[in-house]
Design a protein around this motif. Structure first.
Motif, PDB file in Angstrom:
ATOM      1  N   VAL A  76       0.879  -1.210   0.052  1.00  0.00           N
ATOM      2  CA  VAL A  76       0.154  -0.067   0.009  1.00  0.00           C
ATOM      3  C   VAL A  76       0.919   1.288   0.062  1.00  0.00           C
ATOM      4  O   VAL A  76       1.824   1.264   0.736  1.00  0.00           O
ATOM      5  CB  VAL A  76      -1.047   0.036   1.044  1.00  0.00           C
ATOM      6  CG1 VAL A  76      -1.543   1.378   1.269  1.00  0.00           C
ATOM      7  CG2 VAL A  76      -1.856  -1.117   1.226  1.00  0.00           C
ATOM      8  N   ASP A  78      -0.738   4.517  -0.499  1.00  0.00           N
ATOM      9  CA  ASP A  78      -1.549   5.514   0.133  1.00  0.00           C
ATOM     10  C   ASP A  78      -2.748   5.419  -0.144  1.00  0.00           C
ATOM     11  O   ASP A  78      -3.346   4.349  -0.842  1.00  0.00           O
ATOM     12  CB  ASP A  78      -0.961   7.013  -0.259  1.00  0.00           C
ATOM     13  CG  ASP A  78      -1.178   7.192  -1.656  1.00  0.00           C
ATOM     14  OD1 ASP A  78      -1.819   6.568  -2.381  1.00  0.00           O
ATOM     15  OD2 ASP A  78      -0.913   8.420  -2.170  1.00  0.00           O
ATOM     16  N   HIS A  79      -3.599   6.227   0.459  1.00  0.00           N
ATOM     17  CA  HIS A  79      -5.227   6.511   0.229  1.00  0.00           C
ATOM     18  C   HIS A  79      -5.331   7.765  -0.363  1.00  0.00           C
ATOM     19  O   HIS A  79      -5.128   8.670   0.117  1.00  0.00           O
ATOM     20  CB  HIS A  79      -5.841   6.129   1.436  1.00  0.00           C
ATOM     21  CG  HIS A  79      -5.517   4.942   2.367  1.00  0.00           C
ATOM     22  ND1 HIS A  79      -5.970   3.567   1.896  1.00  0.00           N
ATOM     23  CD2 HIS A  79      -4.555   4.718   3.344  1.00  0.00           C
ATOM     24  CE1 HIS A  79      -5.516   2.635   2.639  1.00  0.00           C
ATOM     25  NE2 HIS A  79      -4.705   3.165   3.551  1.00  0.00           N
ATOM     26  N   ARG A  83      -9.589   5.919  -2.077  1.00  0.00           N
ATOM     27  CA  ARG A  83      -9.183   4.458  -2.549  1.00  0.00           C
ATOM     28  C   ARG A  83      -7.871   4.230  -2.052  1.00  0.00           C
ATOM     29  O   ARG A  83      -7.023   5.052  -2.203  1.00  0.00           O
ATOM     30  CB  ARG A  83      -9.478   4.615  -4.057  1.00  0.00           C
ATOM     31  CG  ARG A  83     -10.729   5.058  -4.645  1.00  0.00           C
ATOM     32  CD  ARG A  83     -10.994   5.302  -5.964  1.00  0.00           C
ATOM     33  NE  ARG A  83     -10.921   3.993  -6.907  1.00  0.00           N
ATOM     34  CZ  ARG A  83     -10.764   3.886  -8.252  1.00  0.00           C
ATOM     35  NH1 ARG A  83     -10.947   5.054  -8.950  1.00  0.00           N
ATOM     36  NH2 ARG A  83     -10.659   2.728  -8.559  1.00  0.00           N
ATOM     37  N   THR A  84      -7.538   3.069  -1.950  1.00  0.00           N
ATOM     38  CA  THR A  84      -6.150   2.677  -1.770  1.00  0.00           C
ATOM     39  C   THR A  84      -5.424   2.256  -2.892  1.00  0.00           C
ATOM     40  O   THR A  84      -5.807   1.624  -3.845  1.00  0.00           O
ATOM     41  CB  THR A  84      -6.453   1.078  -0.824  1.00  0.00           C
ATOM     42  OG1 THR A  84      -6.984   1.386   0.150  1.00  0.00           O
ATOM     43  CG2 THR A  84      -4.870   0.551  -0.579  1.00  0.00           C
ATOM     44  N   GLN A 104      -4.545   1.389  -8.684  1.00  0.00           N
ATOM     45  CA  GLN A 104      -5.707   1.318  -7.733  1.00  0.00           C
ATOM     46  C   GLN A 104      -6.064  -0.048  -7.242  1.00  0.00           C
ATOM     47  O   GLN A 104      -6.357  -1.115  -8.046  1.00  0.00           O
ATOM     48  CB  GLN A 104      -6.971   1.818  -8.419  1.00  0.00           C
ATOM     49  CG  GLN A 104      -6.848   3.312  -8.720  1.00  0.00           C
ATOM     50  CD  GLN A 104      -6.768   4.206  -7.702  1.00  0.00           C
ATOM     51  OE1 GLN A 104      -7.277   4.092  -6.417  1.00  0.00           O
ATOM     52  NE2 GLN A 104      -6.277   5.593  -7.904  1.00  0.00           N
TER      53      GLN A 104
END
Length: 168
Positions: A76, A78-79, A83-84, A104
């Motif tokens: 991951v 970021d968000h 959305r991740t 995404q």
């Protein structure tokens, strides 16, 4: 609470154990003692597990996605706008991968789930899945057997060397 004479602020402090009074009041218990004991036992058992076994994956494909360029894991980043986004770990941490693009996660998960759904409704798709799964399991089992044989061979060699050293 006591008042600090220099600053005038109130300070919190624990009372000495000699000044404390404790008394069991079973009528005020929120949970039955048996259930509480079982919960404590379960929590204690969880502490002995490895950290990776204690947590559940946060996403459908956690730990499964790989970078198409270098084969490293995807993590991951970021968000963004709720959305991740994921990115190649080597590109993020070591800058040793050319794939610096973010993806995404929800789009990838939807594509994987949709592909599985489409292929698993067909008998041929299920048969292919079972065949590939069994082949992979057999390959892993063969690797384990070969690895064990290699380790046993090295052990025997080390024991012979130890005997030679001991006799010398």
């Amino acid at each position: 609470m006591v008042k600090d004479t220099k600053t005038g602020n109130r300070l919190s402090r624990l009372n000495p154990e000699t000044d404390r009074q404790e008394q069991a009041v079973p009528a005020l218990a929120i949970v039955d003692p048996e259930i509480f004991a079982a919960a404590l036992a379960k929590r204690g058992g969880r502490a002995a597990m490895a950290p990776r076994d204690r947590t559940t994956p946060r996403h459908l494909l956690s730990g499964l996605l790989r970078c198409g360029s270098c084969g490293a894991g995807m993590s991951v980043e970021d968000h963004h706008r709720g959305r991740t986004r994921i990115r190649c770990t080597k590109a993020t941490e070591a800058a040793s991968c050319d794939n610096t693009r973010s993806y995404q996660l929800d789009v990838i998960e939807a594509a994987v789930a949709g592909g599985l759904r489409d292929r698993m409704v067909d008998r041929d798709g299920i048969a292919l899945y079972v065949r590939v799964y069994n082949e992979e399991r057999q390959a892993l089992a063969a690797y384990s057997v070969n690895r064990r044989a290699q380790i046993e061979k090295r052990l025997q060699q080390a024991e012979r060397e130890q005997d030679r050293i001991y006799k010398a």
